[in-house]
Design a protein around this motif. Structure first.
Motif, short mmCIF file in Angstrom:
data_model
loop_
_atom_site.label_atom_id
_atom_site.label_comp_id
_atom_site.label_asym_id
_atom_site.label_seq_id
_atom_site.Cartn_x
_atom_site.Cartn_y
_atom_site.Cartn_z
N ILE A 158 0.90 -1.22 -0.04
CA ILE A 158 0.06 -0.02 0.11
C ILE A 158 0.98 1.27 0.05
CG2 ILE A 158 -1.73 -1.15 1.34
CD1 ILE A 158 -0.95 0.22 3.99
N ASN A 173 1.14 -4.23 4.13
CA ASN A 173 0.16 -4.65 5.04
C ASN A 173 0.02 -6.11 5.27
OD1 ASN A 173 -2.79 -5.27 5.20
ND2 ASN A 173 -3.20 -3.24 4.89
N ASP A 175 -1.12 -9.28 7.92
CA ASP A 175 -2.06 -10.20 8.85
C ASP A 175 -1.23 -10.91 9.65
OD1 ASP A 175 -4.36 -8.66 7.75
OD2 ASP A 175 -4.76 -10.30 6.26
N ASN A 204 -4.13 -6.82 12.15
CA ASN A 204 -3.62 -6.00 10.90
C ASN A 204 -2.11 -5.39 11.15
OD1 ASN A 204 -3.22 -3.61 8.71
ND2 ASN A 204 -3.53 -5.49 7.79
N LYS A 206 1.05 -2.49 10.11
CA LYS A 206 1.52 -1.77 8.74
C LYS A 206 3.06 -2.13 9.11
CE LYS A 206 -1.96 0.06 7.13
NZ LYS A 206 -3.14 -0.94 7.79
#
Length: 504
Positions: A158, A173, A175, A204, A206
């Motif tokens: 992203i 990104n 998980d 999640n 970053k």
């Protein structure tokens, strides 16, 4: 029998391959574990509601040994650090470390440990040059003397603002079920570190890619790092054909419409409002504000400011202006919070304030606005996000009215933006200080921005000094003011002495 033998042989070979690969993977993981460093950061916690009060806090986070006997981590909670200690292998011993470089816009920091014994058995971790777009990964961190390994899945790349900056750059990104992450835990894929976590929401993460980190570190080492750059203009998607038709854009061409320039710096630009950006850095721009990245596919144009660029670099553009294509060279400005009228952030500095007889003056800044949470006053939000006062370097607010006989009846002044004091335009606390030292008569005249209910107030000159001393004592305020801009303060002092001399 032949089939069974063949199958048995295949199983043996497959098992041997698995054994070798697992051994290799375990070896890489063991090396990574030895490179993982625990950090303990002791710091001052600033209070923008009570600016003279500070607390002492302690943060634990992850660090990673890299080449040159350095420790890499994120800049989170480095603000106001007073003592940093590090630990390896969770062996109980702590070493004192020093922060040799911190960059809040990039959210990166480097530490060093002078004691040579610390580096024994601590290898440099390998940072990947690649940015994986998907696939399985692992998240590693120290927790209570043990290294935890959590399964993770990289689901996409992203473009978003960094954890400590508005600058847009590539991020992963990811998980994972890991809890309480976002403190520079390492994300590993195929035995290589591919990123550092910067924030976490539910399941999640970053993640800042190590490819992005390496480019910054290498540029810094070579003396070529000039800071992160950004596009200092506002734009809107030109998805409605009426918009492009109104500007005479030929059929088959598309781009985005520039709505404002000098958005953060207030400086003039080669771009103009109503330009339609057709190309940037050699890439065609779609009407939605996207470009086709050769590695990652369609991405927002904001990524082009940090894709192979730093501050002061030139970005070639083609725009549609007044019926023709015009080629421009756009220079990327550097992210410098202090240059903004309302700085997004203030780092490694005590909050500035000035007390005058119970009136508490403070600069309007991002950290001060953050104290309001979601209940931020509309007027503050308006002035911090518009260019209405572009000729003013900063905005000063009466942050509070401290109870005292001198301030009876002035409670409503709290939250007022100061326009002038004694006829002097107010852009900094130094201006406030000078204005109070230069009264035109027996009263100080305060003028506020026209949107306030109360636009003018007067306070007595003769009782101000005694009231200020009384308030400082009553509320245990250590100093009448804290002003960081020494040059402006010295200028204010000189002007005050000159005015005093002339009055004599």
């Amino acid at each position: 029998m032949i089939l069974r033998t063949t199958l048995y042989t295949l199983l043996l070979v497959t098992g041997a391959q698995c054994f070798l690969s697992c051994q290799s993977s375990n070896g890489k993981n063991e090396r990574l574990k030895a490179s993982m460093i625990q950090l303990e950061i002791n710091r001052k916690q600033y209070n923008y509601r009570i600016p003279w009060a500070t607390e002492r806090t302690r943060t634990s986070k992850e660090g990673l040994a890299i080449s040159g006997k350095r420790i890499l981590t994120t800049a989170d909670d480095m603000d106001g650090h007073t003592l940093v200690r590090v630990q390896k292998n969770a062996d109980g011993k702590w070493w004192q470390a020093k922060v040799t470089w911190v960059s809040y816009p990039t959210n990166l920091a480097l530490l060093e440990v002078d004691d040579a014994s610390f580096w024994e058995g601590v290898p440099a971790a390998r940072l990947s040059d690649q940015i994986p777009q998907e696939g399985d990964a692992q998240v590693f961190r120290w927790n209570q003397g043990r290294v935890e390994k959590w399964s993770a899945e990289i689901n996409k790349v992203i473009v978003g603002a960094g954890q400590m900056s508005f600058v847009q750059h590539l991020q992963l990104n990811v998980d994972s079920k890991i809890n309480g992450a976002g403190w520079a835990e390492i994300v590993v894929r195929d035995g290589e570190v591919v990123g550092l976590t910067t924030s976490a929401t539910d399941d999640n993460l970053k993640v800042m890619p190590t490819a992005f980190v390496k480019r910054i570190l290498e540029a810094r080492e070579s003396g070529e790092f000039t800071g992160l750059g950004f596009f200092d203009f506002g734009w809107q998607a030109a998805v409605n054909e009426t918009t492009t038709e109104a500007f005479g854009l030929p059929e088959g061409k598309e781009g985005v419409l520039v709505t404002q320039t000098g958005l953060r710096t207030g400086k003039e630009s080669v771009l103009q409002s109503r330009d339609i950006i057709l190309e940037m850095d050699g890439f065609s721009i779609t009407r939605e504000g996207l470009y086709e990245d050769p590695e990652f596919g369609r991405l927002p144009l904001t990524n082009l400011a940090t894709r192979n660029h730093f501050a002061s670099d030139s970005v070639e553009m083609v725009v549609w202006r007044e019926g023709e294509e015009v080629s421009l060279t756009y220079e990327l400005p550097e992210v410098v919070y202090q240059s903004e009228q309302v700085p997004d952030s203030v780092f490694d500095k005590d909050p500035e304030y000035l007390v005058a007889g119970g009136l508490l003056f403070m600069p309007l800044t991002g950290p001060y606005l953050a104290t309001f949470g979601r209940s931020q006053p509309f007027l503050f939000d308006y002035y911090s996000n518009t260019d209405v006062e572009s000729d003013r370097d900063g905005l000063i607010v009466i942050a509070a009215v401290l109870p005292d006989p001198y301030t009876i009846g002035y409670d409503s002044l709290a939250g007022s933006l100061v326009d002038e004091i004694n006829g002097r335009k107010i852009e900094s606390l130094a201006d406030v200080l000078l204005a109070f030292r230069s009264p035109p008569n027996g009263f100080h005249e305060l003028q506020f921005f026209p949107e306030h209910t109360v636009t003018k107030a007067v306070v007595d000159v003769g009782r101000l000094e005694a009231a200020t001393a009384r308030v400082l004592l009553r509320y245990s305020i250590p100093a009448e003011y804290v002003i960081h801009d020494q040059s402006r303060l010295e200028q204010a002092e000189k002007e005050a002495k000159l005015v005093s001399t002339q009055l004599r």
